[in-house]
Design an enzyme around this catalytic site. Sequence first.
Site, mmCIF file in Angstrom:
data_model
loop_
_atom_site.group_PDB
_atom_site.id
_atom_site.type_symbol
_atom_site.label_atom_id
_atom_site.label_comp_id
_atom_site.label_asym_id
_atom_site.label_seq_id
_atom_site.Cartn_x
_atom_site.Cartn_y
_atom_site.Cartn_z
ATOM 1 N N SER A 60 -27.988 16.843 -24.393
ATOM 2 C CA SER A 60 -27.919 18.143 -24.139
ATOM 3 C C SER A 60 -28.684 18.668 -23.551
ATOM 4 O O SER A 60 -28.363 18.917 -21.640
ATOM 5 C CB SER A 60 -28.664 18.949 -25.499
ATOM 6 O OG SER A 60 -28.412 20.028 -25.751
ATOM 7 N N HIS A 100 -22.489 18.046 -32.410
ATOM 8 C CA HIS A 100 -23.515 18.355 -31.136
ATOM 9 C C HIS A 100 -25.302 16.782 -30.992
ATOM 10 O O HIS A 100 -25.033 16.152 -30.300
ATOM 11 C CB HIS A 100 -24.172 19.015 -30.578
ATOM 12 C CG HIS A 100 -24.920 19.443 -29.454
ATOM 13 N ND1 HIS A 100 -24.533 19.025 -28.118
ATOM 14 C CD2 HIS A 100 -26.699 19.687 -29.503
ATOM 15 C CE1 HIS A 100 -25.407 19.060 -27.559
ATOM 16 N NE2 HIS A 100 -26.622 19.589 -27.799
ATOM 17 N N ASP A 112 -18.784 17.457 -30.899
ATOM 18 C CA ASP A 112 -19.324 18.213 -30.585
ATOM 19 C C ASP A 112 -18.809 19.337 -30.383
ATOM 20 O O ASP A 112 -17.830 19.832 -29.610
ATOM 21 C CB ASP A 112 -19.849 18.053 -29.442
ATOM 22 C CG ASP A 112 -21.186 18.274 -28.888
ATOM 23 O OD1 ASP A 112 -20.883 19.556 -28.609
ATOM 24 O OD2 ASP A 112 -22.029 17.614 -27.794
#
Lengths: 367, 367
Positions: free
Chosen positions: A156, A348, A315
Amino acid sequence: MIAADGGLGIVATQRAVLTENGPLVLASGAQLPHVEVAYETYGALSPSRDNAVFVCHALTGDAHAAGWHEGARRPGWWDNLIGPGRAVDTDRYFVIAANLLGGCSGTTGPLSIDPATGRPYGADFPALDMADFVSAHRGLLDHLGVDRLHAAVGGSLGGMQVLEWALQEPDRIDRAVLVAASSRLTTENIAFSAVARAAILEDPDFRDGRYFEHGVTPRHGLKVARMMAHITYVSELSLAEKFGHRRDTAGHDKRLAADFEVEHYLQHQGESFLDRFDALSYLHLTRPMDYFDPFGAHQGVVPSTRFELISFDTDWRFPTAHSVRIRDQLAARGAAVEHAELTSPWGHDSFLLEPDGYHDRVRAFLS
Amino acid sequence: MIAADGGLGIVATQRAVLTENGPLVLASGAQLPHVEVAYETYGALSPSRDNAVFVCHALTGDAHAAGWHEGARRPGWWDNLIGPGRAVDTDRYFVIAANLLGGCSGTTGPLSIDPATGRPYGADFPALDMADFVSAHRGLLDHLGVDRLHAAVGGSLGGMQVLEWALQEPDRIDRAVLVAASSRLTTENIAFSAVARAAILEDPDFRDGRYFEHGVTPRHGLKVARMMAHITYVSELSLAEKFGHRRDTAGHDKRLAADFEVEHYLQHQGESFLDRFDALSYLHLTRPMDYFDPFGAHQGVVPSTRFELISFDTDWRFPTAHSVRIRDQLAARGAAVEHAELTSPWGHDSFLLEPDGYHDRVRAFLS
């Protein structure tokens, strides 16, 4: 040492001062005269100093990536990935993890004292750029006497730091692992980020960013921001499987306040976040993502770094299209880059979990 | 009369008292001793009283579905669909639109006076059920002397009312048009709804739902709720095409406060919502959606109503899967049901716009 759970056992956070030879100059031109970085290391640096792996954390992470703090109830946030014999193998690599500049877990940030005033920076803390996170990481490497990285690894926002760093200093990073990352947020990504920031900035208790002087915190705004963001971190499927439509009431007995299990869950996520995160850090760490566009900023760079990109099919915060864009941009510059979309039910947040094939790919790429 | 824009010209909202013969009894058993409904009608009821079309509004709509209020700068919210010669043709149909029970646009809601206390209900307004919205609609039909509906038409929450009504009184509704509707929210839908409600309920200015007695409103919470919800009403594509990454600043000149065009847009959406909507109504109108599950509640009903379902391919609030579920549930009960997924760039809000083929389908189905 091998701990009972096969991991690192007890670890501790250390601190390094990065500004002994002068201020940290930010991308904006602003300067921070005193910068400390909280960090942890696992494993040993090899005599030839060629086995260092830098781990970059995501928005709400910290320097405690693996092992256990004395008396803690849970290990570091990436303990499933990092440890003796694990994918990031501390028997082979010297692993470094640091809290981000602007953070609230030991590294200099908005609640640190501004030497110019003797008071916390508060809202006067300078706006940061992705490059500034990297500047602090680089300062820590210098402090540790590590010249080159065997690898930089991040998920991320962590993956975004790795990308920025590799484009800044391709010769310093041999391998880069970017998990569920992005090289440019979509307008929708920015929109969610905007609502989270508005929740904090417009909370009456934000007090123009000087809430700490009034003995309050913008609890309401920070809690709402976290609850909303949390939805984007998980998949529709995982919410449905975990909570379904279960609720406290039944039949016509209904209420406006939290009733469904998913509501209690989000309430808990929001509340517990207040204990471990600061509102100004939330603003300062999310905002650089909105502006991030390294392929626009680093035109003409030909990265010598080898890249491994991993995305997850559920995600919807940074869907696979984000990784495909990074792959295409890197490939167009002649970089060696591989991308895999993995199947995972968890959205995610998969980068923190162990979907099939994920850790094996990281292990193989690092070897 | 044909107005200059080909529409209905000037219209006005009327009010009907529904409780002259006794209180409105809610699904929960609670009673409302005095209920008024704000409504508008367009076109003329035929002598045989067989041409009435009831239009149900979505979360933030009102009774002003079409035509122009005196001096207004824009027409009713579904003016593109309703009018002389339009898909819901007021030359043929007697169209009725009413503000929802619990609303804040003329129909009895949380800010109305509770006859028992002489003060506004505030937080004491009873929690509503989808069936209660329908009870008020039914009361209005009785008041107008309309026994049967040629059709009931609604988008989003409006479509959910239509579905509830058709399952309650299949013999009273010949045709039902459900656009971008749902028969059961997903856990993720409920999660978004939960965050919006938390933003309002936990705003310090909510004052346990008696904010109006303190001269305040939970502006912060309601604004954040609206900003967040708005993102779910539009598509990723339409946000990207409309706003891209345009911003006020350039280069390294960045800031925490609103900068990107999409941020200014969401700020405007949130601010302008405060002028036209009440926080308690927001709670009371969103909550029944979370609990809605009519196929669970009305087991064994065989609807004689004919159904037309329309969904949009970029709608991620109530994606096509929601309409497919309704179609399958209705078909399993032996109902006549058609479903079409239409292509549209605009996401959930498509039901208010004119994607290709949409209005033609509605027109053909009503004929």
